[in-house]
Scaffold this motif. Structure first.
Motif, mmCIF file in Angstrom:
data_model
loop_
_atom_site.group_PDB
_atom_site.id
_atom_site.type_symbol
_atom_site.label_atom_id
_atom_site.label_comp_id
_atom_site.label_asym_id
_atom_site.label_seq_id
_atom_site.Cartn_x
_atom_site.Cartn_y
_atom_site.Cartn_z
ATOM 1 N N ARG A 146 0.835 14.815 4.206
ATOM 2 C CA ARG A 146 0.332 14.920 5.455
ATOM 3 C C ARG A 146 -1.222 14.041 5.670
ATOM 4 N N GLY A 147 -1.901 14.372 4.498
ATOM 5 C CA GLY A 147 -3.317 13.714 4.332
ATOM 6 C C GLY A 147 -2.911 12.135 4.435
ATOM 7 N N LEU A 148 -2.189 11.925 3.352
ATOM 8 C CA LEU A 148 -1.948 10.380 3.536
ATOM 9 C C LEU A 148 -1.604 10.000 4.820
ATOM 10 N N ALA A 149 -0.654 10.172 5.652
ATOM 11 C CA ALA A 149 -0.309 9.964 6.604
ATOM 12 C C ALA A 149 -1.356 9.830 7.760
ATOM 13 N N VAL A 150 -2.192 10.721 7.848
ATOM 14 C CA VAL A 150 -3.444 10.671 8.523
ATOM 15 C C VAL A 150 -4.139 9.183 8.150
ATOM 16 N N SER A 197 -4.784 11.593 -10.239
ATOM 17 C CA SER A 197 -5.806 10.794 -9.296
ATOM 18 C C SER A 197 -6.803 10.310 -10.391
ATOM 19 N N ALA A 198 -7.336 11.009 -11.386
ATOM 20 C CA ALA A 198 -8.533 10.722 -11.995
ATOM 21 C C ALA A 198 -8.549 9.480 -12.743
ATOM 22 N N PRO A 199 -7.269 9.365 -13.608
ATOM 23 C CA PRO A 199 -7.116 7.884 -14.386
ATOM 24 C C PRO A 199 -6.768 6.942 -13.356
ATOM 25 N N LEU A 200 -6.029 6.973 -12.671
ATOM 26 C CA LEU A 200 -5.589 6.057 -11.734
ATOM 27 C C LEU A 200 -6.805 5.562 -11.021
ATOM 28 N N ASP A 201 -7.922 6.220 -10.365
ATOM 29 C CA ASP A 201 -8.880 5.750 -9.608
ATOM 30 C C ASP A 201 -9.941 5.171 -10.704
ATOM 31 N N LEU A 250 0.710 -1.238 0.034
ATOM 32 C CA LEU A 250 0.040 0.031 -0.029
ATOM 33 C C LEU A 250 0.892 1.326 -0.189
ATOM 34 N N GLY A 251 1.801 1.278 0.918
ATOM 35 C CA GLY A 251 2.720 2.503 0.736
ATOM 36 C C GLY A 251 3.340 2.623 -0.505
ATOM 37 N N ARG A 252 4.024 1.545 -0.963
ATOM 38 C CA ARG A 252 4.369 1.842 -2.162
ATOM 39 C C ARG A 252 3.845 2.277 -3.337
ATOM 40 N N ARG A 253 2.419 1.945 -3.271
ATOM 41 C CA ARG A 253 1.443 2.318 -4.476
ATOM 42 C C ARG A 253 1.055 3.707 -4.213
ATOM 43 N N LEU A 254 1.065 4.119 -3.040
ATOM 44 C CA LEU A 254 0.609 5.580 -2.927
ATOM 45 C C LEU A 254 1.925 6.468 -2.913
ATOM 46 N N GLY A 255 3.022 5.818 -2.694
ATOM 47 C CA GLY A 255 4.382 6.583 -2.936
ATOM 48 C C GLY A 255 4.601 6.967 -4.443
ATOM 49 N N LYS A 256 4.180 5.960 -5.216
ATOM 50 C CA LYS A 256 4.460 5.932 -6.773
ATOM 51 C C LYS A 256 3.287 7.024 -7.199
ATOM 52 N N GLN A 257 2.032 7.029 -6.727
ATOM 53 C CA GLN A 257 1.057 8.165 -7.073
ATOM 54 C C GLN A 257 1.577 9.502 -6.807
ATOM 55 N N LEU A 258 2.048 9.738 -5.750
ATOM 56 C CA LEU A 258 2.474 11.015 -5.102
ATOM 57 C C LEU A 258 3.748 11.499 -5.986
ATOM 58 N N THR A 259 4.748 10.397 -6.410
ATOM 59 C CA THR A 259 5.757 10.631 -7.097
ATOM 60 C C THR A 259 5.569 11.251 -8.497
ATOM 61 N N LEU A 266 -7.824 -0.346 -5.636
ATOM 62 C CA LEU A 266 -8.907 0.671 -5.482
ATOM 63 C C LEU A 266 -8.706 1.190 -4.185
ATOM 64 N N ARG A 267 -8.187 0.465 -3.169
ATOM 65 C CA ARG A 267 -8.067 1.041 -1.848
ATOM 66 C C ARG A 267 -6.971 2.264 -1.875
ATOM 67 N N ALA A 268 -6.011 2.045 -2.672
ATOM 68 C CA ALA A 268 -4.890 2.852 -2.680
ATOM 69 C C ALA A 268 -5.191 4.292 -3.325
ATOM 70 N N SER A 269 -6.132 3.945 -4.484
ATOM 71 C CA SER A 269 -6.513 5.239 -5.196
ATOM 72 C C SER A 269 -7.384 5.842 -4.491
ATOM 73 N N ARG A 270 -8.245 5.475 -3.747
ATOM 74 C CA ARG A 270 -9.497 6.232 -2.847
ATOM 75 C C ARG A 270 -8.658 6.826 -1.893
ATOM 76 N N MET A 271 -7.578 6.211 -1.085
ATOM 77 C CA MET A 271 -6.935 6.981 -0.021
ATOM 78 C C MET A 271 -6.298 8.285 -0.562
ATOM 79 N N PHE A 272 -5.714 8.075 -1.917
ATOM 80 C CA PHE A 272 -5.039 9.311 -2.742
ATOM 81 C C PHE A 272 -5.903 10.434 -2.984
ATOM 82 N N ARG A 273 -7.202 9.943 -3.307
ATOM 83 C CA ARG A 273 -8.356 10.903 -3.803
ATOM 84 C C ARG A 273 -8.812 11.506 -2.573
#
Length: 838
Positions: free
Chosen positions: A107-111, A179-183, A51-60, A213-220
């Protein structure tokens, strides 16, 4: 104490700045400490290693887009006319704004990550606290730079604040378009393949698309929402001060600081309003947890403004902001005159306003003279308190309107779910029809606010735009007061949480997000102030058509109309680009997920999608940034106001519509999946699932992107107007100006071609055997042909079993049977894998 008593703007503003700074620092410290101190369940199933790796790639991926587009925009901003110190400060603050977006997203992802490890039993009680933690942290990220700029630069910091807000808006837009296409791709893999084709619940561990889907929703819901809050807060502060100081003097700064402080307190107060909803009343408790802070914050802000500001216009703090003299030649003549010297004459002239109106015409000097006379007839405390109250009421109404689309047992959702039994197309039509009416009502709120403000401003355009910005601040206070609702879907919409609470939290964020969009619309429309003022004070053009392209701001002016059309075109181009990216990445995700299920793999490899999304969404970001350049240099300076109006109104309308439609279809598919209107596996369920993915893609392409889109367009238009006007009046060759617009178009077209020519998954009919299981249903036996159908009615048995939505149902490629282990036979003799019991 000398630090406070000797502050140039007044000791009350100094104290307000210090309090705001302390609140911001405290919010950032608490946001860094509390998530790490929460007791966690390390064995929680949602804390998977990837999960952290997927979120990190989206933020990168979003960060690289910010660098590619933001840094060139920073260089262009440095070329805008002004002193060297002003240009350096403005560009430096844009750089800070570009960095604030990724920081707030992190910060939003950390929460949200901290919430995943909390025991399931403890999560409902932490909805409001975690929501307050996320929202106050985002507000603090924007408020702290504003406090520092105002403290050191006082009233002259509006240009630096505009640069800060523009940078934050660009970074928020980059995060949203990423975020849009990934979601959409994650939803396609999970819902279309896992749930629709294989009848696996979206939250089931066997659904291979669920982790993505969980990672994309958390990112959005976490990263993108935090970036939006930073962009909106900084833009509201910048435009509030820029427009407020010229007409309200020092109180123009005071009102902005007051609203920001109330917003921080309202969002923080959510933490002390626990979620106490009993069984069957979870939705009411969740709404009450946002309504109470919103009403208290809104009323407190209005009362404070009414009591704090002076009731007479001449009592404003003009000297503290350098306005102790009248400098406009229309009022003072060739030499500046002190206000104290002219105010008695103004008061005498106000007594016979009708005579002055008859003796003046519609020229700029005459209008400026009448505006000054009119300003001395208003009560600052009354008009400011009323404008803040209008923003509060409009935001509350928007929350109530859009909240209907998130109510799973409400009429809008049930109507769409019920209509889906007749086919997916009609179910989508029902949702779009209902939400179009809701969006029209929400947009009507903007028109109503504009109409009332035009009366409050007594016909003074500069005051009207300042009050419009303050109405946006009032709407912001209401939106952030629903911090618990904004984070509730991420916290409790999980397996193991009671059904009642999950249903209540599913669409709880739709209303507050609509209020945020409403605040952004009011703020963006206020940005017309610096644009129109620069055009009105510009020198005359060299030729008639150049002068008309510079000064003609009437509704029948072709440059203005062309600007409005270009604004609508911009919104459509952004939507088209993001939807095409969603199509490409969604197809890739579906094919890969089908292959993984056929091969019985334990996971699906979609980790390369964040790398592909940068190329897919780059045109959308480039088009938004370059359109003010195309409008100003290509169509003429007068096209810039039209561009802002076109983008704001079209994006707001489509954004509100798709926000509601996406929430409606998502909840409708859940209602059917819970057993109503045919239940799981029925035709209605299949149609609703397809509609949820479709409207979800539309929501990601325009509903979620609308907020940063309108902010970027309006702020860049306000920042670039001086360059456009300067080159139109200093003798610069017209072909050079058109050449700049052509270069901007070539850059945008090049990015579009690069994106369109990217490789994508092959969906053509293949020659190999692999195409059949990937792109076709399982083959039926010979008894399923027309010759095998029995059209005669059996007299002994008149009961007809309704066929299900598909001949066979598979789970990871294996055929399944009905509940009693036998295949159902219809009147036509076809063998079906399940029945529609609805």
């Amino acid at each position: 104490m000398d630090l406070i008593t000797e502050f140039p703007l007044g000791d009350d503003i100094a104290v307000t700045l210090l309090v705001l700074g302390v609140l911001a620092v405290a919010a950032l410290v608490v946001g860094a400490v509390v998530p790490s101190r929460l007791r966690r369940d390390e064995d929680a199933p949602e804390m998977d290693d990837g999960l952290g790796r997927r979120l990190g790639k989206q933020l990168t991926a979003a960060g690289s887009l910010i660098l590619w587009v933001g840094l060139p925009a920073l260089v262009l901003l440095y070329l805008v006319p002004g002193s060297t110190d002003d240009r350096l400060l403005r560009s430096a603050m844009m750089l800070v704004g570009l960095l604030l977006g990724p920081f707030a997203a992190w910060r939003g992802l950390a929460v949200q990550l901290s919430a995943l490890g909390i025991d399931t039993e403890r999560r409902p009680a932490l909805i409001s606290r975690l929501g307050a933690l996320a929202v106050t942290g985002a507000l603090a990220t924007a408020v702290l730079p504003v406090v520092l700029i105002v403290w050191f630069l006082h009233a002259s910091g509006s240009s630096a604040l505009l640069g800060l807000a523009a940078g934050a808006a660009i970074s928020a837009l980059a995060i949203r378009v990423t975020s849009a296409p990934l979601d959409a791709a994650a939803a396609a893999a999970t819902v279309l393949v896992g749930t629709d084709e294989h009848e696996i619940d979206a939250d089931d561990d066997d659904n291979l698309g669920m982790p993505h889907l969980r990672a994309s929703r958390m990112f959005r819901r976490g990263a993108a929402l935090s970036a939006d809050l930073v962009a909106l807060t900084s833009a509201a502060a910048a435009l509030g001060i820029l427009l407020g100081v010229p007409v309200l003097a020092g109180e123009g700064i005071l009102v902005v600081l007051l609203a920001l402080g109330v917003a921080m307190l309202a969002a923080g107060a959510v933490a002390v309003v626990p979620h106490l909803g009993s069984a069957g009343h979870e939705r009411g408790a969740l709404r009450l947890g946002g309504l109470v802070p919103a009403v208290l914050g809104g009323v407190g802000m209005v009362v404070a403004a009414a009591l704090w500001l002076p009731s007479a216009y001449k009592e404003l703090r003009f000297a503290q902001v350098g306005m102790e003299n009248f400098t406009d030649p229309a009022v003072a003549g060739p030499e500046p005159l002190p206000r104290a010297q002219l105010e008695p004459q103004i008061e005498q002239a106000v007594a016979d306003m009708g005579q002055w109106i008859e003796q003046t015409d519609e020229t700029r000097d005459a209008s400026a003279f009448l505006d000054v006379l009119t300003l001395y007839t208003i009560s600052p405390s009354t008009v400011v308190a009323a404008s803040l109250g209008l923003g509060v009421l409009a935001a509350l109404a928007a929350v109530l309107l859009l909240d209907r689309t998130g109510h799973r047992t409400g009429g809008t959702v049930l109507r769409a779910a019920r209509t889906s039994r007749t086919g997916g197309a009609l179910g989508i039509t029902s949702a779009l029809a209902s939400t179009a009416l809701i969006a029209a009502g929400a947009l009507a709120l903007v028109i109503l606010v504009g109409g009332v403000i035009s009366v409050l401003s007594a016909g003074v355009p500069s005051l009207a735009l300042a009050l419009l910005a303050q109405a946006g601040l009032g709407a912001l206070v209401v939106a952030v007061a629903y911090a618990g609702s904004l984070l509730a879907p991420s916290v409790v919409d999980r397996p193991g949480i009671g059904r009642g609470l999950r249903d209540a939290a599913s669409g709880a964020a739709t209303g507050p997000r609509a209020a945020l969009l409403l605040a952004a619309v009011l703020t963006s429309l206020a940005a017309l102030g610096p644009v129109v003022n620069a055009l009105q004070t510009a020198a005359r053009g060299k030729t008639v058509w150049e002068d008309r392209a510079l000064h003609a701001l009437s509704p029948v002016s072709l440059p203005v109309l062309a600007g409005v059309g270009l604004g609508v075109l911009t919104v459509l181009l952004v939507t088209s680009s993001l939807l095409d990216g969603a199509r490409r990445l969604g197809a890739e995700a579906v094919v890969e997920t089908r292959s993984a299920m056929l091969e019985n793999r334990s996971g699906v490899a979609l980790d390369d999608l964040p790398e592909l999304v940068r190329r897919a969404v780059l045109p959308a970001l480039v088009v938004v940034v370059l359109m003010p350049v195309v409008a100003g240099f290509g169509l003429g300076p007068a096209a810039l106001p039209g561009l802002v109006v076109g983008v704001v109104l079209s994006a707001a309308a489509l954004g509100l519509w798709t926000l509601g439609a996406g929430s409606t279809l998502q909840n409708a598919s859940t209602v059917i999946g819970q057993g109503r209107y045919g239940g799981p596996g029925s035709w209605g369920h299949s149609g609703a699932l397809g509609g949820a993915v479709l409207t979800g893609a539309l929501r990601g392409a325009i509903g979620s992107v609308a907020l940063p889109l309108v902010l970027v367009t309006s702020l860049l238009a306000a920042l670039s107007v001086s360059s456009v006007v300067g080159m139109a009046t200093d003798g610069t060759n017209v072909f050079l100006r058109w050449g700049i617009a052509v270069v901007a178009l070539v850059i945008a077209l090049t990015c579009w071609v690069v994106s369109a020519t990217a490789t994508e998954v092959d969906l053509e009919d293949g020659e190999g055997e692999i195409s059949k299981p990937l792109f076709a249903r399982a083959e039926e036996g010979p008894e399923d042909t027309l010759d095998a159908m029995d059209w005669e009615s059996d007299d002994d048995s008149r009961q007809v079993v309704v066929p299900s939505r598909k001949p066979t149902s598979t789970k990871r490629g294996k055929p399944s049977t009905t509940k009693d282990g036998k295949a159902a036979t219809t009147k036509r003799g076809k063998r079906r894998g399940a029945t529609d019991e609805g």
